[in-house]
Design a protein around this motif. Structure first.
Motif, PDB file in Angstrom:
ATOM      1  N   ARG A 134     -67.161 -70.712  -3.541  1.00 45.72           N
ATOM      2  CA  ARG A 134     -65.878 -71.491  -3.402  1.00 45.72           C
ATOM      3  C   ARG A 134     -64.715 -71.116  -4.650  1.00 45.72           C
ATOM      4  N   ASP A 135     -63.484 -71.055  -4.087  1.00 50.12           N
ATOM      5  CA  ASP A 135     -62.551 -70.975  -5.119  1.00 50.12           C
ATOM      6  C   ASP A 135     -62.200 -72.274  -5.588  1.00 50.12           C
ATOM      7  N   LEU A 136     -62.840 -72.582  -6.840  1.00 48.51           N
ATOM      8  CA  LEU A 136     -62.736 -73.972  -7.336  1.00 48.51           C
ATOM      9  C   LEU A 136     -61.217 -74.398  -7.647  1.00 48.51           C
ATOM     10  N   TYR A 137     -60.379 -73.488  -8.107  1.00 47.96           N
ATOM     11  CA  TYR A 137     -58.999 -73.410  -8.536  1.00 47.96           C
ATOM     12  C   TYR A 137     -58.183 -73.927  -7.031  1.00 47.96           C
ATOM     13  N   LYS A 138     -58.415 -73.085  -6.050  1.00 43.77           N
ATOM     14  CA  LYS A 138     -57.876 -73.330  -4.772  1.00 43.77           C
ATOM     15  C   LYS A 138     -58.107 -74.765  -4.358  1.00 43.77           C
ATOM     16  N   ASP A 189     -63.709 -84.935  -3.444  1.00 44.93           N
ATOM     17  CA  ASP A 189     -64.852 -85.533  -2.955  1.00 44.93           C
ATOM     18  C   ASP A 189     -65.879 -85.478  -4.147  1.00 44.93           C
ATOM     19  N   ALA A 190     -66.927 -86.358  -4.008  1.00 46.93           N
ATOM     20  CA  ALA A 190     -67.919 -86.388  -5.057  1.00 46.93           C
ATOM     21  C   ALA A 190     -68.849 -85.129  -5.412  1.00 46.93           C
ATOM     22  N   PRO A 191     -69.188 -84.502  -4.209  1.00 51.46           N
ATOM     23  CA  PRO A 191     -69.973 -83.275  -4.778  1.00 51.46           C
ATOM     24  C   PRO A 191     -69.049 -82.075  -5.304  1.00 51.46           C
ATOM     25  N   LEU A 192     -67.857 -81.847  -4.993  1.00 51.62           N
ATOM     26  CA  LEU A 192     -66.991 -81.058  -5.382  1.00 51.62           C
ATOM     27  C   LEU A 192     -66.708 -81.294  -6.976  1.00 51.62           C
ATOM     28  N   ARG A 193     -66.431 -82.608  -7.154  1.00 52.25           N
ATOM     29  CA  ARG A 193     -66.250 -83.114  -8.563  1.00 52.25           C
ATOM     30  C   ARG A 193     -67.387 -82.606  -9.483  1.00 52.25           C
ATOM     31  N   ARG A 248     -68.629 -64.756   6.166  1.00 45.57           N
ATOM     32  CA  ARG A 248     -67.202 -65.367   6.145  1.00 45.57           C
ATOM     33  C   ARG A 248     -67.408 -66.654   5.751  1.00 45.57           C
ATOM     34  N   SER A 249     -68.365 -67.509   6.383  1.00 44.64           N
ATOM     35  CA  SER A 249     -68.348 -68.943   5.876  1.00 44.64           C
ATOM     36  C   SER A 249     -68.600 -69.103   4.301  1.00 44.64           C
ATOM     37  N   ASP A 250     -69.141 -68.218   3.609  1.00 41.02           N
ATOM     38  CA  ASP A 250     -69.575 -68.438   1.949  1.00 41.02           C
ATOM     39  C   ASP A 250     -68.197 -67.815   1.575  1.00 41.02           C
ATOM     40  N   PHE A 251     -67.568 -66.986   1.982  1.00 42.95           N
ATOM     41  CA  PHE A 251     -66.131 -66.461   1.373  1.00 42.95           C
ATOM     42  C   PHE A 251     -64.823 -66.910   1.765  1.00 42.95           C
ATOM     43  N   LYS A 252     -65.006 -67.973   2.492  1.00 43.14           N
ATOM     44  CA  LYS A 252     -63.619 -68.330   3.331  1.00 43.14           C
ATOM     45  C   LYS A 252     -62.455 -68.446   2.314  1.00 43.14           C
ATOM     46  N   ASP A 253     -62.861 -69.076   1.088  1.00 48.77           N
ATOM     47  CA  ASP A 253     -61.670 -69.331   0.217  1.00 48.77           C
ATOM     48  C   ASP A 253     -60.881 -68.089  -0.289  1.00 48.77           C
ATOM     49  N   PHE A 254     -61.687 -66.906   0.156  1.00 44.87           N
ATOM     50  CA  PHE A 254     -61.042 -65.567  -0.388  1.00 44.87           C
ATOM     51  C   PHE A 254     -60.468 -64.730   0.589  1.00 44.87           C
ATOM     52  N   TRP A 255     -60.183 -65.368   1.619  1.00 45.66           N
ATOM     53  CA  TRP A 255     -59.342 -64.423   2.569  1.00 45.66           C
ATOM     54  C   TRP A 255     -57.872 -64.839   2.264  1.00 45.66           C
ATOM     55  N   PRO A 256     -57.228 -63.718   1.885  1.00 46.67           N
ATOM     56  CA  PRO A 256     -55.865 -63.637   1.474  1.00 46.67           C
ATOM     57  C   PRO A 256     -55.071 -63.989   2.906  1.00 46.67           C
ATOM     58  N   ASP A 305     -74.586 -68.729  -5.545  1.00 47.88           N
ATOM     59  CA  ASP A 305     -73.063 -69.356  -5.549  1.00 47.88           C
ATOM     60  C   ASP A 305     -72.845 -69.852  -6.961  1.00 47.88           C
ATOM     61  N   PRO A 306     -71.977 -68.997  -7.859  1.00 51.43           N
ATOM     62  CA  PRO A 306     -71.721 -69.468  -9.112  1.00 51.43           C
ATOM     63  C   PRO A 306     -70.786 -70.692  -9.023  1.00 51.43           C
ATOM     64  N   SER A 307     -70.365 -71.112  -7.950  1.00 48.05           N
ATOM     65  CA  SER A 307     -69.400 -72.255  -8.067  1.00 48.05           C
ATOM     66  C   SER A 307     -70.159 -73.599  -7.954  1.00 48.05           C
ATOM     67  N   SER A 308     -71.368 -73.348  -7.839  1.00 44.54           N
ATOM     68  CA  SER A 308     -72.085 -74.734  -7.629  1.00 44.54           C
ATOM     69  C   SER A 308     -73.153 -75.354  -8.673  1.00 44.54           C
ATOM     70  N   LEU A 309     -73.226 -76.561  -8.884  1.00 44.50           N
ATOM     71  CA  LEU A 309     -74.219 -76.738 -10.061  1.00 44.50           C
ATOM     72  C   LEU A 309     -75.388 -76.675  -9.818  1.00 44.50           C
ATOM     73  N   ARG A 310     -76.067 -76.447  -8.512  1.00 49.13           N
ATOM     74  CA  ARG A 310     -77.232 -76.143  -8.359  1.00 49.13           C
ATOM     75  C   ARG A 310     -77.711 -74.816  -8.871  1.00 49.13           C
ATOM     76  N   TRP A 311     -76.721 -73.840  -8.470  1.00 46.05           N
ATOM     77  CA  TRP A 311     -77.094 -72.425  -8.946  1.00 46.05           C
ATOM     78  C   TRP A 311     -77.411 -72.385 -10.521  1.00 46.05           C
TER      79      TRP A 311
END
Lengths: 143, 249
Positions: free
Chosen positions: A2-6, A27-31, A74-82, B147-153
């Protein structure tokens, strides 16, 4: 990935303070992921490097027509679709949606069919007149 | 290099040169080498050799300097040219060369994994064909990038590194991106990694892996791609031979 900044809606060079300020809105998991990855300088360095590569790849894929290919999950990298659409398309007088487009295509088809039918009848009438005129000419010639 | 630099841009070099294919191959290989954040000394030496190999193109160094930044418009130019002008065999050879470059140090960084996946798509290789090709070239399966954006990885990665500090690159998906893996001296452990073998491999296994890899990575195979490709393959082949020499001594 994921693009965490986005997801946080912050710039990629955001300070730790800015990242902390953006955390309550997630949300909690992203945090948890953001705290673990972005608030550690070493992990953030590695993450930033991989993210930059994916941003470049996302742009290349879009420009080369490779966004819908088999290896690109695509589902793994959808944050990187310009976003290829212009950032500000300007004021639009009328919104066009898919329903309107479908309606326009259907109307065009119906019109086309009616038009084709009328032309068909016209040609049949013309041929009938021509054949009738020829038959009359032939009958008069023979008589 | 910045845009107001007196050095010519990649596009200038591309439009001027008669060796467009070599310039584009060098561009792609430089990106593969630089995508993990830095070009290691060995990779730099390899790229210098490639630039020297193409005598008529004095500006290949410029290409390399420009492509270090991974600017999408330069890469797009190179990718478009290669996709349009290489035949099926040439595309396959280029994919093999990119794999050779990425695993030159015996491991595959996450960023290199992403770049290889992109190149496979660009060159029209199916996921299955690419995985097979990778296995042929690296003597190991193509790893999942993770996935380097995840804590698990990160937890898995850090736990793996603590448990097996040196063999992580062999056992895991990718090497630690912070370590200068490409500049490691050729120790028996590094040599095993270069040959795609686990610790404690038998002499027969080492010989078998070397023969197999020598056949697939031999520089003569890359002649259809031009001098730049042959120079890259030659340097990579030397590394393979060095690894075998260390293990068979």
């Amino acid at each position: 990935m994921r693009d965490l900044y986005k997801r946080l809606r912050i710039p990629e060079d955001a300070s730790d303070e800015t990242i902390r300020q953006a955390l309550p809105s997630t949300d909690a998991p992203l945090r948890q992921d953001v705290e673990f990855v972005l608030l550690d300088p070493r992990r953030r360095g590695v993450y930033d490097r991989n993210r930059r590569v994916l941003v470049t790849i996302g742009k290349l894929r879009a420009h080369l027509g490779l966004t819908y290919t088999r290896l690109w999950a695509r589902s793994d990298f959808k944050d990187f679709w310009p976003d290829l659409a212009p950032a500000d398309p300007g004021p639009r007088k009328r919104r066009v949606n898919s329903l309107m487009i479908a309606h326009a295509i259907r109307t065009a088809h119906r019109h086309g069919r009616r038009h084709a039918a009328r032309w068909g009848k016209w040609w049949i009438s013309l041929w009938a007149i021509v054949i009738f005129a020829l038959l009359v000419a032939l009958w008069r010639h023979l008589m | 290099m910045t845009d107001d630099s007196p050095m010519p841009s990649f596009a200038d070099v591309f439009h001027r040169t008669s060796h467009k294919q070599s310039v584009c191959i060098l561009a792609v290989l430089t990106w593969v080498a630089a995508c993990d954040g830095r070009i290691a000394q060995r990779e730099q030496a390899l790229l210098d050799k490639v630039a020297e190999a193409v005598d008529d193109v004095a500006e290949l160094g410029v290409v390399e300097a420009a492509l270090r930044l991974g600017r999408p418009h330069d890469l797009e130019l190179a990718c478009r040219y290669l996709r349009a002008n290489l035949d099926r065999g040439g595309k396959r050879l280029l994919a093999q060369l990119a794999i050779t470059m990425a695993i030159e140090d015996g491991s595959l960084a996450v960023s290199e994994n992403f770049v290889l996946q992109f190149l496979a798509d660009l060159l029209g290789l199916s996921p299955r064909a690419f995985a097979k090709l990778f296995e042929q070239m690296a003597h190991r399966p193509f790893p999942h990038a993770g996935d380097p954006s995840s804590l698990r990885w990160w937890r898995q990665r850090e736990a793996g590194r603590e448990a097996q500090p040196e063999s992580f690159a062999v056992a895991g998906d990718a090497r630690d991106d912070d370590s200068p893996a490409s500049d490691e001296p050729m120790t028996p452990r590094v040599a095993l990694r270069v040959l795609g073998l686990e610790d404690g491999a038998s002499r027969e296994a080492i010989h078998g892996a070397y023969r197999k890899l020598a056949k697939t990575r031999h520089p003569d195979r890359f002649a259809p791609l031009g001098q730049a490709a042959v120079a890259t393959a030659t340097e990579a082949f030397k590394r393979l031979h060095e690894a075998y020499a260390v293990l068979s001594a």
